[in-house]
Each structure stands twice: as structure tokens, then as C-alpha cells.
Design an enzyme around this catalytic site. Structure first.
Site, short mmCIF file in Angstrom:
data_model
loop_
_atom_site.label_atom_id
_atom_site.label_comp_id
_atom_site.label_asym_id
_atom_site.label_seq_id
_atom_site.Cartn_x
_atom_site.Cartn_y
_atom_site.Cartn_z
N ALA A 84 2.80 6.27 5.32
CA ALA A 84 1.93 6.08 6.48
C ALA A 84 2.18 7.15 7.54
O ALA A 84 1.24 7.74 8.08
CB ALA A 84 2.15 4.69 7.07
N VAL B 155 2.67 -1.78 4.27
CA VAL B 155 2.25 -0.39 4.16
C VAL B 155 3.52 0.45 4.16
O VAL B 155 4.37 0.29 5.04
CB VAL B 155 1.36 -0.01 5.36
CG1 VAL B 155 0.97 1.46 5.30
CG2 VAL B 155 0.11 -0.89 5.40
N CYS B 156 3.66 1.31 3.16
CA CYS B 156 4.87 2.13 3.07
C CYS B 156 5.00 3.01 4.32
O CYS B 156 4.09 3.78 4.66
CB CYS B 156 4.85 3.02 1.85
SG CYS B 156 6.21 4.20 1.83
N ILE B 157 6.12 2.90 5.00
CA ILE B 157 6.28 3.58 6.28
C ILE B 157 6.29 5.11 6.12
O ILE B 157 5.66 5.82 6.91
CB ILE B 157 7.53 3.05 7.03
CG1 ILE B 157 7.59 3.62 8.45
CG2 ILE B 157 8.82 3.34 6.28
CD1 ILE B 157 8.53 2.88 9.37
N PHE C 270 0.85 -1.20 0.00
CA PHE C 270 0.00 0.00 0.00
C PHE C 270 0.88 1.25 0.00
O PHE C 270 1.81 1.36 0.82
CB PHE C 270 -0.91 0.01 1.24
CG PHE C 270 -1.94 -1.10 1.24
CD1 PHE C 270 -3.19 -0.89 0.65
CD2 PHE C 270 -1.66 -2.34 1.79
CE1 PHE C 270 -4.14 -1.91 0.64
CE2 PHE C 270 -2.61 -3.37 1.78
CZ PHE C 270 -3.85 -3.14 1.21
#
Lengths: 130, 118
Positions: free
Chosen positions: A83, A78-80, A40
Site C-alpha cells: 500500500a 491491506v498489505c502495508i 489485498f
């Protein structure tokens, strides 16, 4: 065939997360295909916000993804960076940024873009959902 | 080696898409992946040098262009036809870009194994 699903669109203002979910279901129902991982990025990371409470008569796309991932042992990355800037925070980032709350939903994990590189390199195809 | 194209078509001034797309290209290149960039539509404004957006406008992505070479991103493509639609008298385009006609671009597009669009 091995697939990476790369999801970009917001769960609210687009159907990217919903279309990707249906695509994932179709892949998993087939014996010839498998999912290397789901990544994501951009506004799609909002799907990993544990605090969202959609009305009960609407589909909860976050829960649907969590259930699908659990059932088929798929990783939901999920891309840190994406996010953090949108307030989706896990416990270690909460500590690092000296916050008092975290908001990452169960079943999702924050990862760097290096994970996406790894997924793409191990997949025959990358399918994007905007 | 996997060949990857990052196609940016969003304006850098209306959303984060262009920035997040460029970030992906840079990270891919850091991991020694072969990455090409293709810019089209509203994203062409990234190529305009001498721009001075404020913090509220967003980051000045054109400043990242000269550093692409350091990341071994050598192919930044634009379609000639796309540029011809713009007002040339006001253009000051970064000189590292490669121009392709639409036929060359169509052939090129088919050569990539993975395409990410922003």
C-alpha cells in the site's frame, strides 16, 4: 470450511477484486462456509484508495467490499508495504512519513504480512484472485 | 504444520509480482512456516547469476537466492523441461535449485495445502 481470500489483481486492469467479491457473496450465502479474512496484495491494494471516483454508472468495487465487510463483520486487510509504495496511506503512516495527506478508505486496515500468515494458518483453504 | 508453495512465474523485469512473491516467501519463513518455492516461465531469469540490472530495471532478485537457506527455504524447484527450452550456452544458473521432471512436479504440487502464485 474456513477460507482466506488472497487478492492480487488491480481493481482497474483485472477483475480480481470483482470475482473475489462474488465468491465472497457465495460463501457468505452458504451455511457451511465462512471467511477468516480478506487480504489485498500487489496492485489490488489500490481498491483501498479513498480518493478514487469511478464514473457513477459503473460499479464502485471499493464501496461494495466495504458494505459486504460491514454487513458480515469481515476484516479487509491491506498489505502495508504494498500500500505504501502505491500511495495508500493511513493516518499513522502519514505522520511517520511526514506527509500532509492520507488516503486509506474506510473499512480497510493496513497490516503486515504476518497477518496473512495468521489467516492462512487458520483457514482450510486459501483462494487467490489474480 | 501448514505447507505452503510460492509459485513465481512472472518476469522480475516486467512487474513487481516476482519481488512481492519472494517477499511473501521470506516473511512466511520468518514466521517459521514451511515454504517451498517454484519458479517457471519468465521467472526463471531470477536464477541467472551474474546479472546486473540497473535501478530502473528493478531489484536484482538473484542476490536473494543465497540467503534463502538462512530463512530455512531449502526447496527451490524448477521443472527440467522448462530449463531445456532455454539457451543453455548463455545460462549460468544458481546451483541451489532442485530439478524435477514434470511427473515428479505434478505429484509434489498436490502435496501443498496452500499455493500462492505470482
Amino acid at each position: 470450511m474456513q477460507y482466506t481470500l488472497f487478492i492480487q489483481g488491480s481493481p482497474f486492469s483485472s477483475k480480481a477484486c470483482h470475482s473475489a467479491y462474488r465468491f465472497a457473496q457465495a460463501l457468505l450465502n452458504s451455511t457451511q462456509h465462512s471467511i477468516e479474512g480478506v487480504f489485498f496484495y500487489e496492485d489490488s491494494v489500490l481498491i483501498a484508495n479513498a480518493l478514487m471516483q469511478p464514473p457513477r454508472d459503473e460499479a464502485n468495487i471499493s464501496i461494495l467490499w466495504q458494505e459486504l465487510a460491514k454487513q458480515h463483520s469481515i476484516n479487509l486487510y491491506v498489505c502495508i508495504a504494498a500500500a505504501l509504495r502505491r500511495g495508500v496511506i493511513n493516518e499513522s503512516e502519514m505522520v511517520r512519513h511526514e506527509l500532509t495527506q492520507h488516503s486509506l478508505a474506510e473499512g480497510f486496515q493496513l497490516e503486515g504480512l504476518g497477518t496473512l500468515v495468521h489467516l492462512i494458518n487458520n483457514s482450510h483453504k486459501t483462494i487467490t484472485f489474480r | 504444520m501448514t505447507s505452503l508453495l510460492v509459485h513465481i512465474s512472472s518476469s522480475p523485469f516486467t512487474s513487481l509480482s516476482a519481488k512481492e512473491g519472494l517477499d511473501i516467501a521470506l516473511v512466511m519463513a520468518t514466521f517459521e512456516q514451511a515454504v517451498d518455492l517454484y519458479l517457471s516461465g519468465p521467472a526463471l531469469s531470477i536464477l541467472q547469476v551474474n546479472q546486473a540490472p540497473s535501478l530502473l530495471h528493478g531489484k536484482n532478485l538473484s542476490k536473494a537466492l543465497p540467503s534463502l537457506e538462512l530463512y530455512d527455504i531449502e526447496n527451490v524447484y524448477v521443472c527440467k523441461e522448462d530449463i531445456s527450452h532455454l539457451n543453455k550456452t548463455q545460462l549460468n544458473i544458481w546451483d541451489g535449485v532442485h530439478f524435477l521432471d514434470s511427473q515428479q512436479w505434478q505429484q509434489k504440487l498436490q502435496s501443498y495445502q496452500h499455493i500462492l502464485r505470482f
